[in-house]
Design a protein around this motif. Structure first.
Motif: not given
Ligand code: SF4
Length: 458
Positions: A94-96, A101-106, A327-330, A351-357
């Motif tokens: 969800e966080e990823e 989504r922040k990069l998507m303007q549509q 787009l690949g998530l996970g 993976y978790y560490a990056s997303i947490r940051e």
């Protein structure tokens, strides 16, 4: 398409080399460890904005957990029986997704969505619905969408299938591998054929209209007689598609494979016979060879797309829904735009560490040059359409690296070509990986061996 009998066994031996499957070009070993994340974001935004409303985007979500280890497995997975891990993983996805989504303007238009693993059906039906709610809430589902999932015949329940169907899934791929009890014991994947049959019938009765089976040849303990039995059983339930993969023995990267007694593995010659036996049974029972290990029944979209020149190939293999942005998530997922590739961290911890940051979990990748894009196109054309046209501006490089190899392939009756382009001959479809290799400048320009990087063609 040709008959099995007309393949020259000498050519099979000659071309049984270590070559990539070309789900990307340049292939993953040539990507850089130090990827420029800012450039990846730029590429993602540019292609998202250009393509989203026109054609939609594709999503791949990697669900890495499995309850037990199949020893042949080369996937990124985490073995656990603790289902509490589902929650933490969903929160990270969800966080990823929010970061992208922040990069998507549509509002994103989802054209294709694939849940892969690991074992996606490790997740409860409730949690799969939660996952899809996270993604589809505030997204637009393309009217011509394709949602698909990899299911394990042992744990895909009626509830899983009903939930997935209600969310728009119509394709399911089951990992069958081999039905022989002794082979199953040796690979630690005990899966009675009854389970496969039941999982398939249930999916069809709920409304899934395309069922794929993954089968593998070259596993320990396999014989031509056991492959024949497996194929004959499989054919009775007529899966719409079959991927018949070569077992890649790479114990230096897949630790589970070190558990094999290597004396149980078929020799190179036996492996060729296993493949030819399986292929013949498929083709004499109405399956059409799509290329690179894939077969489909004539009514399936994959066959129609091949006939209409609409096939495409990406990290998920052949697809009929081509979007220019994947787009690949996970954990370990791969994303692609026409000019960049990016891969996520390969361990859950990182993976978790990056997303947490609050950072994208991208760790490796590649920014394509103009030349890479041109040669990627040749490889795609050959894998999907069986032909390609050369651009004059590449002639110097083609003459140096590619044309000498095309002369040899032509001599062996696999292609016809001139300086304007190339077309596969019927026998060439069997050797697509080798023909693509003639356009792989990265490999051709690199001295040294590919033996420990890529699996053999057969
Ligand atoms: S083959 Fe599939 S189910 Fe088995 S360990 Fe690998 S990812 Fe898990």
């Amino acid at each position: 398409m040709m008959n099995v009998e007309t393949i020259n066994p000498l050519l099979i031996r000659k071309y049984n080399q270590s070559v990539p499957r070309y789900t990307s070009y340049p292939t993953v070993p040539f990507w850089q460890d130090e990827v420029d994340v800012a450039s990846w974001k730029q590429s993602f935004q540019k292609h998202f904005n250009e393509q989203n409303y026109e054609n939609g985007i594709s999503l791949y979500i990697h669900l890495p957990f499995c309850e037990s280890l199949c020893t042949y497995c080369g996937c990124n997975k985490k073995i656990t029986t603790n289902h509490k891990v589902e929650d933490e993983y969903l929160l990270a996805i969800e966080e990823e997704w929010k970061l992208y989504r922040k990069l998507m303007q549509q509002t994103p238009v989802i054209r294709a969505l694939h849940l892969g693993g690991g074992t996606p059906t490790f997740f409860s039906p409730f949690n799969l619905r939660r996952l899809l709610d996270i993604i589809l809430k505030k997204s637009i589902v393309h009217p011509d969408h394709e949602f698909s999932i990899e299911g394990h015949p042992n744990n895909t329940t009626v509830e899983h299938l009903k939930v997935l169907y209600s969310l728009g899934f119509r394709r399911i791929s089951y990992g069958v591998q081999d039905n022989d009890p002794e082979v199953q014991r040796l690979i630690n994947r005990i899966q009675p054929f009854e389970n496969v049959k039941k999982a398939t019938e249930t999916a069809r009765s709920i409304g899934f209209n395309s069922v794929n089976f993954d089968l593998i040849y070259g596993l320990p303990g396999q014989t031509t007689a056991s492959i024949e039995r497996t194929m004959n059983q499989v054919i009775t339930i007529k899966p719409d598609r079959i991927a018949f993969y070569s077992y890649a023995h790479v114990p230096w990267t897949s630790r589970g494979q070190r558990l094999f007694d290597e004396t149980n593995l078929p020799s190179a010659e036996e492996k060729i016979q296993l493949y030819l036996t399986g292929r013949e049974l498929l083709m004499t029972n109405g399956y059409v060879e799509i290329g690179m290990d894939h077969f489909a029944l004539p009514h399936d979209e994959l066959c129609k797309a091949k006939e209409n020149g609409e096939l495409y190939r990406n990290f998920m293999g052949y697809t009929t829904r081509h979007t220019r942005l994947l787009l690949g998530l996970g954990v370990s997922s791969i994303s692609a735009t026409p000019d960049a590739f990016a891969q996520n961290e390969k361990t859950l911890h990182e993976y978790y560490a990056s997303i947490r940051e609050g950072k994208l979990a991208v760790t490796r990748g590649y920014l394509l040059t103009e030349e890479d894009i041109e040669f990627h196109k040749y490889i795609l054309d050959i894998s999907c359409q069986g032909q390609t046209n050369f651009d004059e501006k590449n002639l110097r490089v083609l003459r140096e690296y590619t044309f000498p190899r095309l002369q040899a392939l032509e001599k062996d009756g696999l292609i016809e070509w001139n300086e304007k382009g190339l077309k596969l001959k019927p026998q060439g479809y069997f050797f697509i990986r080798n023909i693509c290799h003639a356009f792989d400048l990265k490999l051709l320009q690199q001295a040294g061996t590919t033996e420990k990087v890529f699996s053999k063609g057969i």
